[in-house]
Design an enzyme around this catalytic site. Structure first.
Site, PDB file in Angstrom:
ATOM      1  N   ASP A 207      -8.330  -9.178   3.921  1.00  0.00           N
ATOM      2  CA  ASP A 207      -8.781  -9.045   2.532  1.00  0.00           C
ATOM      3  C   ASP A 207     -10.125  -9.735   2.332  1.00  0.00           C
ATOM      4  OD1 ASP A 207      -6.678  -7.544   1.545  1.00  0.00           O
ATOM      5  OD2 ASP A 207      -5.582  -9.240   0.721  1.00  0.00           O
TER       6      ASP A 207
ATOM      7  N   HIS B  84      -9.266  -6.002  10.332  1.00  0.00           N
ATOM      8  CA  HIS B  84      -8.021  -6.341  11.026  1.00  0.00           C
ATOM      9  C   HIS B  84      -8.281  -6.469  12.528  1.00  0.00           C
ATOM     10  CE1 HIS B  84      -4.503  -6.946   8.668  1.00  0.00           C
ATOM     11  NE2 HIS B  84      -4.504  -5.764   8.083  1.00  0.00           N
TER      12      HIS B  84
ATOM     13  N   HIS C  74     -10.899  -3.927   4.796  1.00  0.00           N
ATOM     14  CA  HIS C  74      -9.671  -4.629   5.184  1.00  0.00           C
ATOM     15  C   HIS C  74      -9.180  -4.134   6.539  1.00  0.00           C
ATOM     16  CE1 HIS C  74      -5.531  -6.301   4.329  1.00  0.00           C
ATOM     17  NE2 HIS C  74      -5.209  -5.304   5.140  1.00  0.00           N
ATOM     18  N   GLU C  75      -9.033  -2.816   6.684  1.00  0.00           N
ATOM     19  CA  GLU C  75      -8.516  -2.269   7.938  1.00  0.00           C
ATOM     20  C   GLU C  75      -9.489  -2.510   9.085  1.00  0.00           C
ATOM     21  OE1 GLU C  75      -5.539  -1.631   8.021  1.00  0.00           O
ATOM     22  OE2 GLU C  75      -5.095  -1.255   5.919  1.00  0.00           O
TER      23      GLU C  75
ATOM     24  N   GLU D 286      -3.331 -10.592   7.024  1.00  0.00           N
ATOM     25  CA  GLU D 286      -3.651  -9.787   5.849  1.00  0.00           C
ATOM     26  C   GLU D 286      -4.637 -10.518   4.943  1.00  0.00           C
ATOM     27  OE1 GLU D 286      -2.799  -6.711   5.597  1.00  0.00           O
ATOM     28  OE2 GLU D 286      -1.470  -6.733   7.340  1.00  0.00           O
TER      29      GLU D 286
END
Length: 703
Positions: free
Chosen positions: A601, A540, A536-537, A597
């Site tokens: 995900d 980003h 996820h990070e 977000e």
């Protein structure tokens, strides 16, 4: 799971355990993932009980292909209602309880140590926590330590005086009028810049000031009552308090009307307006910006980056057109409302009554929990070292780094094999991925608190001293080299973030705990839990906002026009999907606000799943998979992802989350990505027509 594109002010320790079982490892079996969820094969093919997947939480009355959120944790949801002091409840809260127990012991030990060396971190931590816990002393002091600041505001006699106080309140972090600070220049990330952005509002969102729907009216009514009651606590009559409440609301409503909404704020180019200080002073003449910067130690700045010029034009008008008495009332309110827990109990009780309307919580967290959070936010690296020694062994850090390396490799492969991205854009993407910095557990260089004085005389004095120290730490960066050792979260924090200007991902030790990360758990569980967060990070950096920054963290368009258009089209499918989710009557998720977000995900889970497959092939052989507790690794991967996102939330808090939070509600973070993944369909034998299965035409495909 934050995407930090602006200076981050560390707050209370984040809220965030599920039960972990015992693990053994052994025979490998080739299994049919479509049937493993319901029928475990013969004993020789199955490993022992697994860690972190709690079988009792699974609701087998629900098909995983119809509602995976309920299947994965329906029993847990029924058995874990939201406690009175909380607005939502999930695994993070449970882990937070465990983390808080560790931190409380450290703080109380420091607070009870009379022999701590004066000026040491231990002495400062002990004094800060002890002064905050001294509720008797707070009541006895009353407004003694606040009165000098209130008197200063009451003595303002001109706009020039207001401008001076506005500068002072910037150093005290009250939130008055706007936000400003020093951070990397988003178009030249090798140097620091002074940035200014909209602010000055006390309610959670501009819409609460501007809309007249039932929810907005209820919050606004509660806010006026909060204002009125607080002014009465400051000694005003009912009539005067009511008048002052209306004055604050009137001023803040003007600021709200000039503020951009949260979706608009996600555009990094629109929020980048560099101008000379002289030009800014010309556009916003009543702010006296050159004098403000000089007062606050930034007189050398020749340029500023203005986030929202129209807001500052209106702020300048507000400063000129608003009666002096109302400006003083507003400044007093901003000061008082920023420190309720440092005043007699009646002030924090009023603040909580207003918070109740927003969150639905039934009771305040206990004093020690609030003071623990405040101490962590203020001195988190001073006792974070002790926390790390207790909770984060070197072996755990190494395993986490290994996982991240595998996930980065998987991301590189997804970029290289992408079918819609051109070669020039792929090369830039790979360059950015290779340059990504990874921080795990705790800083390599700890903060130096030597210039901060903390005593036991007054908690309010400590709070304001710490804020002013923090401000000075921030402005000292201006003109110097970029500090790439700095962390925007403390080691015990149960969260993680990606910073576009720094092109870095950061995972504090607090997050790297069971069940989010368990070095003893099988790979499927770890990759589905903390691995999902890592992916996820990492992704980003390639979501709709992060993708606009290059490998060095500069705001620069490195996409070909055709690739950018194709990405936007594909991301739009995700936005449409989430905007259709409706957790409450007449309330839908905002697919534009939550876009970044949601993309992180979906993309993160996709690349982590591929990384897990390589790991399993290396461990067991290609196509061979063990069963644990009757589930294949692929099923455990998705169960782990889902069980750590199960959340019960009060309706009031859910409504506010949808309005203000860039994260989708937990149930949609669980099922949203899976509904787009054929890997999920295969793992659980899902068929076309079932609710968790999207058709090829409706399915989002990005990486």
């Amino acid at each position: 799971m934050k995407n930090l594109s602006a200076p981050h002010r560390a707050g209370a320790a984040a809220l965030l355990l599920t039960l972990a079982g015992c693990a053994t490892s052994q025979p490998v079996a080739t299994t049919n993932p479509a049937t493993a969820a319901t029928a475990a094969p013969a004993a020789p093919q199955e490993l022992g009980p697994g860690r972190s997947i709690n079988l009792a939480d699974i609701d087998r009355s629900v098909s995983p292909c119809e509602d995976f959120f309920q299947f994965s944790g329906g029993n847990w949801l029924r058995n874990n209602p939201v406690p009175g002091y909380a607005s939502s409840w999930g695994p993070r809260n449970l882990l937070n309880d465990r983390t808080q127990a560790t931190l409380r012991a450290l703080l109380e030990d420091a607070a009870a140590d009379p022999s701590a060396t004066p000026g040491s971190n231990r002495q400062k931590v002990g004094n800060y926590y002890a002064s905050g816990m001294d509720s008797v002393g707070l009541e006895q002091a009353g407004l003694k330590y606040l009165k000098p600041e209130l008197a200063r505001i009451n003595g303002l006699k001109s706009l020039a005086d207001v401008q001076a106080e506005m500068a002072r309140q910037q150093t005290m972090g009250t939130g008055a009028f706007f936000r400003a600070g020093v951070s990397p220049d988003r178009k030249n990330s090798a140097q620091y810049a002074v940035s200014m952005s909209q602010g000055g509002l006390s309610m959670p969102d501009r819409d609460y000031y501007l809309k007249d729907d039932a929810r907005s009216l209820a919050v606004r009514t509660a806010y006026v009552q909060y204002l009125t009651n607080t002014f009465k606590l400051l000694g005003e009559s009912e009539t005067a308090a009511s008048a002052k409440a209306k004055a604050v609301l009137r001023l803040e409503t003007r600021l709200a009307a000039a503020s951009k909404d949260r979706v608009s704020l996600r555009d990094p180019y629109a929020s980048y307006n560099k101008m000379t200080v002289a030009e800014a002073d010309k556009q916003f003449p009543n702010m006296a910006l050159p004098t403000l910067l000089k007062r606050n130690g930034l007189g050398a700045a020749q340029e500023v980056i203005v986030g929202q010029p129209e807001f500052f034009k209106e702020l300048s008008n507000v400063l000129k057109q608003t009666p002096l008495a109302d400006l003083k009332t507003y400044l007093s309110w901003q000061l008082v409302s920023s420190v309720p827990t440092a005043l007699p109990k009646a002030f924090s009780d009023e603040a909580f009554r207003f918070a109740q309307v927003q969150s639905g919580a039934k009771q305040q967290p206990t004093r020690w929990k609030r003071m623990l959070g405040a101490t962590d936010g203020t001195l988190g690296e001073a006792f974070g070292q002790l926390y790390v020694d207790k909770a984060f062994p070197p072996a755990a850090k190494q395993k986490a780094l290994t996982m991240l390396a595998n996930i980065r490799e998987s991301m590189a492969e997804h970029i290289q094999t992408n079918t819609w991205m051109s070669e020039p854009t792929k090369q830039e993407a790979l360059k950015k991925l290779a340059a990504l910095r990874v921080k795990i557990g705790y800083p390599d260089q700890w903060k130096d608190y030597s210039d901060l004085t903390i005593s036991r005389e007054s908690y309010l004095k400590n709070v304001l001293a710490a804020r002013q120290w923090s401000y000075q730490q921030n402005i000292k960066k201006y003109g110097g080299p970029i500090d790439r050792t700095e962390w925007s979260m403390t080691p015990p924090t149960i969260n993680a973030y990606y910073s576009p200007p720094m092109n870095e991902i950061v995972f504090p030790a607090g997050y790297l705990q069971p069940p989010f990360f368990d070095p003893e758990a099988d790979d499927a569980v770890n990759y589905g839990a903390i691995g999902g967060v890592m992916g996820h990070e990492m992704t980003h950096g390639f979501d709709d906002s992060g993708r606009q920054y290059d490998s060095q963290g500069n705001l620069r368009d490195w996409w070909t026009p055709a690739d950018a258009a194709e990405f936007t089209k594909r991301a739009g499918v995700v936005g449409t999907q989430y905007s259709a989710f409706s957790p409450l009557d007449s309330v839908n998720v905002n697919g534009k606000l939550t876009m970044g977000e949601n993309l992180a995900d979906f993309a993160g889970l996709t690349i982590v799943y591929a990384a897990l497959q390589k790991q399993l092939d290396q461990q067991y052989g290609k196509g061979k998979r063990p069963l644990i507790d009757g589930f294949t690794p692929e099923q455990r991967f998705f169960l782990s992802w889902a069980q750590l996102r199960r959340t019960n939330i009060r309706p009031e808090a859910l409504r506010q989350q949808i309005l203000t939070d860039p994260h989708s509600p937990g149930q949609y973070r669980t099922i949203g990505p899976l509904m787009n993944m054929p890997e999920f369909y295969q793992a659980f034998g899902c068929q076309p027509g079932q609710k968790m299965v999207r058709t090829d035409a409706d399915r989002a495909v990005i990486w």
